[in-house]
Design a protein around this motif. Structure first.
Motif, PDB file in Angstrom:
ATOM      1  N   LEU A 254      34.367  50.882 -10.053  1.00 31.16           N
ATOM      2  CA  LEU A 254      33.817  50.810 -11.403  1.00 31.16           C
ATOM      3  C   LEU A 254      34.614  51.543 -12.471  1.00 31.16           C
ATOM      4  O   LEU A 254      34.768  51.045 -13.587  1.00 31.16           O
ATOM      5  CB  LEU A 254      32.367  51.332 -11.396  1.00 31.16           C
ATOM      6  CG  LEU A 254      31.376  50.543 -10.537  1.00 31.16           C
ATOM      7  CD1 LEU A 254      29.995  51.160 -10.613  1.00 31.16           C
ATOM      8  CD2 LEU A 254      31.334  49.081 -10.970  1.00 31.16           C
ATOM      9  N   LYS A 257      37.692  49.650 -13.776  1.00 33.78           N
ATOM     10  CA  LYS A 257      37.339  48.342 -14.353  1.00 33.78           C
ATOM     11  C   LYS A 257      36.714  48.516 -15.726  1.00 33.78           C
ATOM     12  O   LYS A 257      37.007  47.743 -16.652  1.00 33.78           O
ATOM     13  CB  LYS A 257      36.372  47.598 -13.431  1.00 33.78           C
ATOM     14  CG  LYS A 257      36.772  47.521 -11.978  1.00 33.78           C
ATOM     15  CD  LYS A 257      38.190  47.082 -11.760  1.00 33.78           C
ATOM     16  CE  LYS A 257      38.593  47.212 -10.306  1.00 33.78           C
ATOM     17  NZ  LYS A 257      38.607  48.575  -9.777  1.00 33.78           N
ATOM     18  N   GLY A 345      36.058  44.363  -9.028  1.00 32.36           N
ATOM     19  CA  GLY A 345      34.940  45.281  -8.811  1.00 32.36           C
ATOM     20  C   GLY A 345      34.248  44.994  -7.485  1.00 32.36           C
ATOM     21  O   GLY A 345      33.971  45.904  -6.694  1.00 32.36           O
TER      22      GLY A 345
END
Length: 514
Positions: A254, A257, A345
């Motif tokens: 996460l 991203k 992800g």
């Protein structure tokens, strides 16, 4: 009324959950776990509701905090792109929370409720960064996420505290660059609202402003440090590979991203295609950096013997994919970059979960832990195969389609270096994973037992009470298997519904000028 308040509840629910979890120690670990799951499930629900509101009218949802309209007040803006990223963040966080039942207790036997509080606080920061429409508020939320990640990473194994300290120093430098850049823009425009900034910066006199150019440069450099773009990536491999299993599963998929998402917002929401690619004209240089990241990241991953460090270098390569896609300056490249945020992800989460399950059962982090995995942990092995196939780019996984758009964008732009880098990196990834899967399928579990007995694994592990039967023919616990299987299935489903995702979500966010 609940639907109207959905945008703020996405962020408020995990924030208040973090506050309550800090004092939830006397209620025991099961309460903390259940409360975490409930809060993140609610956040995912409100993310889906908000995305549904966007889809219903095909326009962004604006939420004014304190009922103060922008540009004076802070607003949340949820459109097709941010709504999709919100669902990704909240969904991955929920799956990781379910997965954490065994691993989080193993890594944090003394202060589990405080660990979960940091978990929620990190998710709050990531969700807030995605939804905010204010550049200074983005900085505040960026620091909330960063400080939470420092606390989570420092509780890892071995010299994790030292790797985290280096991450803290580099991360602080990146945040300072970002804040200085925001300061330059505020001096020139008098506004912090993204939409208002975009309107003011479109004026001809500001298009040639040196101060605006310095502001853009500082913000982009700060974001590149945060997302670990080559050659600013040195902090990432040690910080992520030494983290606890749950922490790695949360942060690795996460943090980078969302940072890539911020880069896209800065480039195409605050500034414009014409400004970024004509006035600044860094495209060729950034494409070379992205190409180097893709190839060198995968080659470094191939050289690793530690499973999680191998995965962290894959992240470095994937950041190169997304950055190159954004900077080839066409619709196909942009589509590939955005789609790869979603794909990577899920791919990263899938691989970190599968490797985490192997480490949980074997207590080892070296490649030797993969010996005979198809025999000992067949479901985990299948999940690992799907995740690896997506990283390589094998259809029908989503990794194939993201690379298709990236290659198409590179070809249209004549960025042959980037196109070659994508193909070479995919080939190296195939060699790396085939080597791993050969060990997993044909390896002798007894060799793993000997490895554990003689202590050849120099990195240690998190074996705990379940690590002792290194060659036991047992799967990971159900709490780990369920989110792993869901994530692996999502890689295939996202690939099968690529057309719909591109048309109904990504297509609406393609910047004017592409």
């Amino acid at each position: 009324m609940m639907i109207d308040q959905a945008p703020i509840l996405i962020i408020a629910v995990p924030l208040f959950a973090a506050l309550l979890l800090t004092v939830a120690g006397p209620l025991g670990p099961r309460f903390a776990y259940g409360f975490l799951i409930s809060a993140l499930a609610a956040s995912l629900l409100f993310s889906l509701i908000s995305l549904g509101l966007v889809m219903a009218d095909n326009q962004a949802v604006h939420y004014y905090l304190g009922d103060w309209p922008p540009p004076l007040g802070i607003e949340l803006v949820i459109d097709h792109l941010s709504g999709l990223v919100l669902v990704l963040v909240s969904g991955c966080a929920l799956l990781t929370a379910i997965y954490s039942l065994r691993t989080a207790q193993q890594d944090n036997p003394d202060r589990l409720h405080q660990y979960y509080a940091l978990f929620c606080l990190l998710v709050t920061g990531l969700l807030g960064m995605t939804a905010t429409g204010d550049v200074f508020n983005l900085y505040v939320l960026l620091e909330i996420a960063a400080l939470s990640s420092y606390g989570l990473l420092a509780r890892g194994r071995g010299p994790a505290y030292f790797a985290t300290f280096k991450y803290l120093i580099v991360g602080t430098i990146g945040a300072c660059f970002y804040l200085l850049g925001v300061g330059y823009l505020y001096i020139m425009t008098g506004s912090l609202n993204m939409a208002d900034l975009a309107e003011i910066l479109s004026r001809p006199e500001l298009q040639e402003s040196v101060s605006v150019r310095i502001g853009f440069t500082l913000i982009i450099l700060g974001v590149w440090i945060k997302m670990a773009l080559f050659p600013l990536h040195a902090w990432l491999p040690n910080a992520y590979s030494l983290a606890g299993t749950t922490t790695a599963c949360l942060i690795a998929p996460l943090m980078t991203k969302v940072s890539v998402y911020i880069m896209l917002r800065v480039m195409f929401t605050i500034f414009s295609v014409d400004y970024v690619f004509d006035s600044i004209a860094w495209g060729q240089l950034v494409i070379y950096l992205a190409s180097a990241a893709a190839v060198l990241g995968m080659i470094a991953a191939l050289a690793q013997r530690d499973l999680r460090k191998m995965l962290t270098y894959i992240i470095v390569a994937e950041i190169g994919y997304m950055t190159g896609g954004a900077w080839v300056a066409n619709a196909a490249g942009y589509t590939g970059a955005v789609y790869h945020i979603l794909a990577d992800g899920l791919m990263t989460l899938c691989l970190f979960m599968a490797v985490g399950a192997v480490i949980y059962r074997t207590g080892q982090t070296s490649m030797a832990a993969m010996q005979g995995i198809f025999t000992r942990m067949p479901i985990t092995a299948v999940v690992l195969v799907i995740g690896a196939g997506s990283i390589i780019g094998i259809p029908p996984t989503c990794g194939f389609f993201s690379k298709y758009y990236l290659i198409q964008g590179a070809a249209q732009a004549g960025a042959w270096v980037f196109l070659a880098a994508l193909l070479i990196a995919s080939l190296v990834a195939a060699v790396m994973f085939f080597k791993m899967l050969e060990i997993a399928f044909f390896g002798d579990p007894k060799a793993l037992e000997q490895e554990a007995t003689h202590g050849h694994d120099g990195h240690g592990g998190h074996g705990g009470h379940d690590a002792q039967p290194a060659v036991a023919r047992r799967e990971a616990p159900l709490s780990m298997l369920i989110p792993m299987v869901i994530t692996a299935a999502s890689l295939i489903l996202l690939g099968l519904y690529t057309k719909e995702v591109v048309i109904y979500f990504i297509g609406w966010s393609i910047p004017a000028g592409f």
